[in-house]
Write a protein that holds these residues in place. Structure first.
Motif, PDB file in Angstrom:
ATOM      1  N   PHE A 245      -9.204  -0.071   6.012  1.00  0.00           N
ATOM      2  CA  PHE A 245      -9.373  -0.809   4.770  1.00  0.00           C
ATOM      3  C   PHE A 245      -8.233  -1.810   4.657  1.00  0.00           C
ATOM      4  O   PHE A 245      -7.075  -1.469   4.908  1.00  0.00           O
ATOM      5  CB  PHE A 245      -9.349   0.137   3.558  1.00  0.00           C
TER       6      PHE A 245
ATOM      7  N   LEU B 178      -0.582  -0.575  -2.262  1.00  0.00           N
ATOM      8  CA  LEU B 178      -0.735   0.846  -1.945  1.00  0.00           C
ATOM      9  C   LEU B 178       0.577   1.568  -1.690  1.00  0.00           C
ATOM     10  O   LEU B 178       0.663   2.780  -1.877  1.00  0.00           O
ATOM     11  CB  LEU B 178      -1.658   1.023  -0.734  1.00  0.00           C
TER      12      LEU B 178
ATOM     13  N   SER C  57      -8.827   1.958  -4.085  1.00  0.00           N
ATOM     14  CA  SER C  57      -8.540   2.779  -2.908  1.00  0.00           C
ATOM     15  C   SER C  57      -8.869   4.250  -3.110  1.00  0.00           C
ATOM     16  O   SER C  57      -9.280   4.924  -2.167  1.00  0.00           O
ATOM     17  CB  SER C  57      -7.072   2.619  -2.502  1.00  0.00           C
ATOM     18  N   ASP C  58      -8.727   4.789  -4.325  1.00  0.00           N
ATOM     19  CA  ASP C  58      -9.087   6.188  -4.542  1.00  0.00           C
ATOM     20  C   ASP C  58     -10.557   6.422  -4.253  1.00  0.00           C
ATOM     21  O   ASP C  58     -10.941   7.446  -3.678  1.00  0.00           O
ATOM     22  CB  ASP C  58      -8.776   6.611  -5.981  1.00  0.00           C
TER      23      ASP C  58
ATOM     24  N   ILE D 110      -4.859   1.839   6.505  1.00  0.00           N
ATOM     25  CA  ILE D 110      -4.606   0.744   5.582  1.00  0.00           C
ATOM     26  C   ILE D 110      -3.967  -0.398   6.360  1.00  0.00           C
ATOM     27  O   ILE D 110      -2.919  -0.225   6.992  1.00  0.00           O
ATOM     28  CB  ILE D 110      -3.688   1.181   4.427  1.00  0.00           C
TER      29      ILE D 110
ATOM     30  N   ALA E 268     -12.352   4.610  -2.204  1.00  0.00           N
ATOM     31  CA  ALA E 268     -12.537   4.445  -0.764  1.00  0.00           C
ATOM     32  C   ALA E 268     -12.096   5.690  -0.001  1.00  0.00           C
ATOM     33  O   ALA E 268     -12.740   6.108   0.963  1.00  0.00           O
ATOM     34  CB  ALA E 268     -11.759   3.223  -0.278  1.00  0.00           C
ATOM     35  N   PHE E 269     -11.001   6.306  -0.432  1.00  0.00           N
ATOM     36  CA  PHE E 269     -10.502   7.506   0.246  1.00  0.00           C
ATOM     37  C   PHE E 269     -11.399   8.705   0.003  1.00  0.00           C
ATOM     38  O   PHE E 269     -11.499   9.603   0.838  1.00  0.00           O
ATOM     39  CB  PHE E 269      -9.085   7.844  -0.245  1.00  0.00           C
TER      40      PHE E 269
ATOM     41  N   VAL F 185      -9.031  -2.384  -2.087  1.00  0.00           N
ATOM     42  CA  VAL F 185      -9.137  -2.428  -0.636  1.00  0.00           C
ATOM     43  C   VAL F 185     -10.513  -2.963  -0.250  1.00  0.00           C
ATOM     44  O   VAL F 185     -11.468  -2.868  -1.019  1.00  0.00           O
ATOM     45  CB  VAL F 185      -8.902  -1.038   0.000  1.00  0.00           C
TER      46      VAL F 185
ATOM     47  N   SER G 217     -13.427  -2.820   2.818  1.00  0.00           N
ATOM     48  CA  SER G 217     -13.887  -2.084   3.989  1.00  0.00           C
ATOM     49  C   SER G 217     -14.344  -3.058   5.067  1.00  0.00           C
ATOM     50  O   SER G 217     -14.427  -4.277   4.848  1.00  0.00           O
ATOM     51  CB  SER G 217     -15.028  -1.139   3.613  1.00  0.00           C
TER      52      SER G 217
ATOM     53  N   GLN H 194      -2.385   3.005  -6.261  1.00  0.00           N
ATOM     54  CA  GLN H 194      -3.751   2.602  -6.008  1.00  0.00           C
ATOM     55  C   GLN H 194      -3.861   1.077  -6.059  1.00  0.00           C
ATOM     56  O   GLN H 194      -3.177   0.424  -6.849  1.00  0.00           O
ATOM     57  CB  GLN H 194      -4.715   3.205  -7.035  1.00  0.00           C
TER      58      GLN H 194
ATOM     59  N   ASP I  20      -5.645  -3.853   2.522  1.00  0.00           N
ATOM     60  CA  ASP I  20      -4.953  -3.782   1.241  1.00  0.00           C
ATOM     61  C   ASP I  20      -4.974  -5.185   0.630  1.00  0.00           C
ATOM     62  O   ASP I  20      -4.202  -6.056   1.005  1.00  0.00           O
ATOM     63  CB  ASP I  20      -3.515  -3.301   1.465  1.00  0.00           C
TER      64      ASP I  20
END
Length: 525
Positions: free
Chosen positions: A476, A483, A423-424, A462, A426-427, A413, A415, A410, A478
């Motif tokens: 997104f 990541l 990132s978790d 990514i 965002a996902f 990130v 947007s 993780q 990085d």
């Protein structure tokens, strides 16, 4: 608490400690109708578990807890001292992994309160305290569970699945014939939690004295915890006396100047049952495995159970996957839990040398090994800690560029609208098809994309920080290149499970095949 008990639910959880509450919160994200029962009237206010690592904090993030949901203290290092050798070990726990501190201490009632609040914020979650499971009968399409409610009346609830999160004495475990067997590695220890301790102690320290090993550590709320191993002939009654506590604390503080919050003798065990599931019944946390506290992995292991099981239950309940995927819970979690128990036992042998010659031999050897730079790095950076990755389970077998059955790291990130997040977050809570560098969505046939979406999947991209070409609307950046180990493999893609385990990966030009093989695995495992 819910005023009335539901008669039909998808999942019934027995036990509303931190693991049961985390599982309920994770299920709540997916709208799974869940009832949680606990025979206790309220949260037990005595502190018990005290340490969480970065993996546990990441799971709590998945469960929806904000970073400030409960107080924590980040631990900079863990020190191991021998009276005869000096410092023979120092684990570096400063910094972060996957967006979270490597090691924190906490106050368990605060965590439980935050988890219960989150779980009960979902309309699909009902919780009942003072409610005891009496018995259950497994039927072809579910489980009929008999309960005794707080007012003494009895009720029956029909659930599709039953989860035992009811601790080391689990009634659920006993009912499915999974009693703990074999050697237990039992040790009796006096736990003392105190507040208003003078000084600026800020870390975790193990005094590995064969005469009486004594770990101690800082905790939130101005607390310090000591753990004193009982010697032969010592009893709980003797050790819990005020004069005994005062004598034991004398090297650190005058017992009259501190407030003793808890003093209790506990027996540490190292146990794991043979199966963590049977039919429609699953065991999580201490109901399935008990880990000695020397590596701070007891509660962490239970949270890993919850993260692994929750999304699988949700996908089955929602008709997105075949019930057979639930077999992978035991297949994935039991080997790793046993590795952690083995590590705790190893640590215990370092903490509890049997004699002065053994202390000098073992601790002296550890001190010498740390003079070798590669070994020092391995030991100090927790290289000995088993990685949370699977050799068997719910992922497509084979070797590619990523470690299938391992965790996707993780990182931060950004947007398209400039928002920065982990990132978790965002996902989201779905299955994810991640395209690295290039958009994976353009490689999917229309029918594949429609099927993927219907089965709880989403597509994200990514990009490197500052990349402006080849960007999709779901891209997104990085921000710190975290990541994927070694940097994002440009032109690659991966299917990532909701618990962030890599299910499949391959060249982005083969994304359609990769998605279809992943969905087939959910149907045919």
């Amino acid at each position: 608490m819910a005023p009335t008990i539901p008669h039909t639910v998808d999942v019934l959880i027995v036990g509303y400690g931190p693991v049961g509450a985390a599982l309920a919160a994770l299920l709540g994200r997916y709208g799974v109708r869940t009832l949680v029962v606990d025979k206790a009237a309220d949260i037990l206010m005595a502190p018990r578990a005290i340490a969480l690592d970065n993996e546990a904090l990441r799971i709590l993030q998945m469960a929806g807890l904000p970073e400030d949901a409960f107080e924590k203290i980040a631990i900079p290092y863990v020190r191991m001292l021998c009276p005869h050798v000096g410092e023979f070990g120092r684990v570096n726990t400063s910094g972060s992994i996957d967006g979270h501190p490597k090691l924190v201490t906490f106050y368990q009632p605060d965590l439980e309160r935050a988890l219960r609040h989150k779980a009960e914020s979902f309309d699909c979650i009902s919780a009942m305290s003072g409610t005891e499971m009496l018995d259950f009968i497994e039927e072809p399409k579910g489980i009929r569970v008999a309960l005794r409610l707080a007012d003494g009346s009895e009720a029956t609830v029909h659930a599709r699945y039953l989860i035992g999160a009811d601790g080391a004495g689990s009634r659920v475990r006993k009912a499915i014939g999974q009693e703990f067997h074999g050697k237990t590695y039992a040790e009796d220890w006096l736990i003392v939690d105190a507040q208003n301790v003078p000084g600026a102690f800020d870390h975790v320290e193990f005094i590995c004295d064969y005469k009486r090993p004594t770990p101690h550590m800082v905790a939130p709320g101005g607390r310090i915890r000591w753990e004193f191993m009982l010697l032969p002939g010592e009893t709980s009654e003797t050790m819990e006396k005020d004069e005994t506590i005062a004598r034991l604390l004398a090297p650190w503080a005058n017992a009259g100047d501190v407030r003793i919050e808890r003093k209790a003798v506990y027996r540490f065990h190292a146990r794991s049952c043979e199966r963590y599931s049977k039919g429609r019944v699953f065991l999580v946390g201490d109901a399935a495995h008990i880990t000695p506290p020397f590596v701070g992995q007891g509660l962490v292991a239970g949270l890993r159970d919850a993260a692994n099981l929750a999304w699988k239950l949700a996908w089955v309940v929602k008709g997105r996957a075949a019930p057979a995927i639930l077999d992978s819970y035991d297949q994935e979690r039991r080997p790793h839990a046993r590795k952690m128990i083995a590590l705790a036992k190893l640590m215990g042998r370092l903490v509890m040398p049997s004699s002065q010659p053994m202390a000098i031999l073992i601790h002296g050897a550890m001190a010498l090994l740390r003079r070798i730079p590669p070994l020092r790095t391995f030991l100090d950076e927790l290289g000995v800690k088993p990685k949370n990755q699977f050799d068997e389970g719910l992922f497509v077998k084979g070797h590619a560029r990523l470690r299938r059955g391992g965790l996707l790291p993780q990182g931060l990130v950004r947007s398209a609208n400039g928002e920065v997040a982990l990132s978790d977050d965002a996902f989201g809570a779905d299955l994810s098809l991640v395209g690295f560098g290039l958009p994976a969505e353009t490689q999917l046939k229309a029918e594949t994309l429609e099927l993927w979406t219907r089965r709880g999947g989403r597509v994200v991209q990514i990009c490197q920080r500052g990349e402006t070409v080849h960007r999709s609307g779901r891209a997104f950046e990085d921000m710190d290149n975290h990541l994927v180990p070694g940097g994002a493999p440009y032109g690659w893609c991966a299917v990532v499970r909701p618990d962030r385990t890599i299910l499949h990966d391959g060249p982005i030009g083969e994304a359609d095949r990769i998605v279809r093989e992943s969905l087939a695995l959910l149907d045919k495992l």
